[in-house]
Design an enzyme around this catalytic site. Structure first.
Site, mmCIF file in Angstrom:
data_model
loop_
_atom_site.group_PDB
_atom_site.id
_atom_site.type_symbol
_atom_site.label_atom_id
_atom_site.label_comp_id
_atom_site.label_asym_id
_atom_site.label_seq_id
_atom_site.Cartn_x
_atom_site.Cartn_y
_atom_site.Cartn_z
ATOM 1 C CG HIS A 72 4.349 6.739 2.185
ATOM 2 N ND1 HIS A 72 3.666 6.901 1.009
ATOM 3 C CD2 HIS A 72 5.179 7.802 2.292
ATOM 4 C CE1 HIS A 72 4.051 8.029 0.423
ATOM 5 N NE2 HIS A 72 4.982 8.591 1.174
ATOM 6 C CE1 TYR A 200 -0.975 1.446 -3.669
ATOM 7 C CE2 TYR A 200 -0.890 0.294 -5.768
ATOM 8 C CZ TYR A 200 -0.288 0.686 -4.590
ATOM 9 O OH TYR A 200 1.004 0.311 -4.326
ATOM 10 N N PRO A 292 3.154 -5.165 -11.196
ATOM 11 C CG PRO A 292 3.315 -3.217 -12.462
ATOM 12 C CD PRO A 292 3.073 -4.685 -12.572
ATOM 13 C CE LYS A 296 4.080 -6.614 -1.294
ATOM 14 N NZ LYS A 296 4.707 -6.062 -0.089
ATOM 15 C CE1 TYR A 384 2.309 -0.484 0.103
ATOM 16 C CE2 TYR A 384 0.803 -1.410 -1.528
ATOM 17 C CZ TYR A 384 1.729 -0.457 -1.147
ATOM 18 O OH TYR A 384 2.077 0.541 -2.039
HETATM 19 C C1 PHB Z 1 6.135 3.412 -8.165
HETATM 20 O O1 PHB Z 1 6.311 4.374 -7.392
HETATM 21 O O2 PHB Z 1 6.711 3.307 -9.260
HETATM 22 C C2 PHB Z 1 5.162 2.326 -7.736
HETATM 23 C C3 PHB Z 1 4.594 2.401 -6.473
HETATM 24 C C4 PHB Z 1 3.698 1.413 -6.080
HETATM 25 C C5 PHB Z 1 3.382 0.383 -6.947
HETATM 26 C C6 PHB Z 1 3.961 0.312 -8.223
HETATM 27 C C7 PHB Z 1 4.860 1.295 -8.621
HETATM 28 O O3 PHB Z 1 2.481 -0.571 -6.552
#
Ligand code: PHB
Ligand code: APR
Length: 389
Positions: A72, A200, A292, A296, A384
């Site tokens: 990505h 997000y 989460p 990280k 990120y």
């Molecule tokens: C996930 O795919 O579980 C996931 C992806 C990004 C995040 C947290 C969890 O920031």
């Protein structure tokens, strides 16, 4: 039994360290409290920094990840009913690998099997003795029978609830913690992801995240109360709430389906210092926890493993202790930068129970700034995709 490096914990940290040490001919034995199936049954995040991808390649475990993972180059961020894209590759020249942590752990176990590496499962009552002076003596039980393992060093890769961190005397340890006033309700569904990239979402109703495992397996999260139980949320209620937290254009494309996993995770920031005590070295969740939001957890465990692998290799191949003596300071320097990013991103994207109207305006202003400012986007992109080791 004897080994060079005893590893407490058969999660991603312990397995990755074991596999990397093997590439340098350094022997290790992994002691895991649960069964392999239990470990592989954990649903965790799925965004890998390039640093972790490189370590998996170095460990000879990256073939399936490259075959089945997705690169990505950016992510989508929405607030209220607008959305913008943060292009990691434009700002950093790098991307992230979307590949489930469960699959990372599965690949590491397969590699361990391939080399005949020793993992002791169903290990109970682990006690780490003489960690300060060494040689280390680890006592434990399997099916009630006492066992003993002697080692030059012990890596505490046993997660937040393990024994390793608590082996460091309380008067030596300094712990820092922030508990967030909400949790994440996560759902796994055998449905196509709502978008090709992650979304997000900061909405007046709370945070939401749209993620994926592959093109037929989606992972979604919504911010929820810490008083909630998964059973409080029917699938229908979850989908309805998710739809009202993401932009209408995305909600219109959302394919819903039965949840095949539903769980609630608490959010906390936590760091323990030091990460080394004598012959004991803490790695991963044993030493630190992040919310989460920035994905990280595993990625910070990976940088710990990198530093410890380099240090132990230097000790055994050059008879030099500089690396192990500098491990804690070096690992913590990157840990705290990642803790900051995870805390910042969590503060930016979630609705807080005590949030004032002014606080809300600050969130929107910060998101507007991130949307319109190249430097702000570059700073976020650097964090990120992963800060340098
Ligand atoms: C996930 O795919 O579980 C996931 C992806 C990004 C995040 C947290 C969890 O920031
Ligand atoms: N003895 C032996 N094993 C133990 C003990 C113990 N006393 N306590 C815990 N363990 C095992 C757990 O069963 C688990 O398999 O240690 C392992 C720790 O694994 P994780 O909790 O996954 O931690 P880590 O390997 O550091 O991975 C960090 O993966 O699990 C995610 O959220 C975590 O993203 C983070 C990353």
């Amino acid at each position: 039994m004897k080994t060079q490096v005893a590893i407490i914990g058969g999660g991603p940290s312990g397995l990755l360290l074991a596999q990397l040490l093997h590439t340098k001919g350094i022997d290790s034995i992994v002691l895991e409290r649960k069964t392999r199936d239990y470990v592989l049954g954990r649903i965790r995040a799925g965004v890998l920094e390039q640093g972790l991808v490189g370590l998996m390649e170095q460990a000879g475990c990256a073939e399936r990840m490259h075959r089945e993972g997705f690169l990505h180059s950016g992510t989508l961020i929405s607030y209220d009913d607008q959305m913008f894209r943060l292009d990691f590759t434009e700002h950093t020249g790098r991307a992230v690998m979307v590949y489930g942590q469960t699959e990372v752990t599965r690949d590491l176990y397969a590699a361990r099997d391939k080399i005949g590496g020793q993992v002791e499962f169903n290990v109970a009552d682990v006690v780490i003795n003489s960690a300060e002076q060494g040689p280390v003596e680890i006592c434990y039980k399997i099916e009630g029978k006492p066992q003993k393992l002697e080692a030059d060093f012990v890596a505490g890769c046993d997660g937040f609830h393990g024994v390793s961190r608590k082996t460091i005397p309380e008067d030596v340890r300094r712990e820092y913690e922030k508990v967030y006033p909400f949790g994440w309700l996560g759902v796994l569904s055998e449905t196509p992801p709502v978008n090709d990239e992650l979304i997000y979402a900061n909405s007046p109703h709370g945070f939401a995240l749209c993620s994926m495992r592959n093109d037929q397996l989606s992972r979604y999260y919504i911010q929820c109360s810490m008083q909630d139980q998964p059973s409080d949320w029917s699938d229908e209620a979850f989908w309805t709430e998710l739809k009202r937290r993401i932009p209408a254009s995305e909600a219109a494309n959302l394919v819903t389906g039965p949840s095949i996993e539903k769980s609630i995770a608490p959010l906390r920031s936590f760091v323990t210092e030091p990460m080394r005590w004598g012959r004991l070295f803490l790695c991963g969740d044993a030493a630190h926890i992040v919310p989460p939001t920035g994905a990280k957890g595993l990625n910070t465990a990976a940088s710990d493993v990198h530093y410890l692998f380099q240090a132990l290799t230097q000790f055994y191949t050059e008879d030099c202790s500089d690396g192990i003596d500098g491990y804690s300071e070096k690992a913590l320097r990157r840990v705290w930068k990642t803790e900051r990013f995870s805390w910042w991103f969590s503060s930016l994207m979630h609705r807080y129970p005590d949030q004032s109207e002014f606080d809300r305006k600050m969130q929107i202003a910060e998101l507007d700034f991130l949307r319109s400012n190249e430097a702000a986007q570059k700073a976020m992109a650097e964090c990120y995709v992963g800060l340098p080791y």
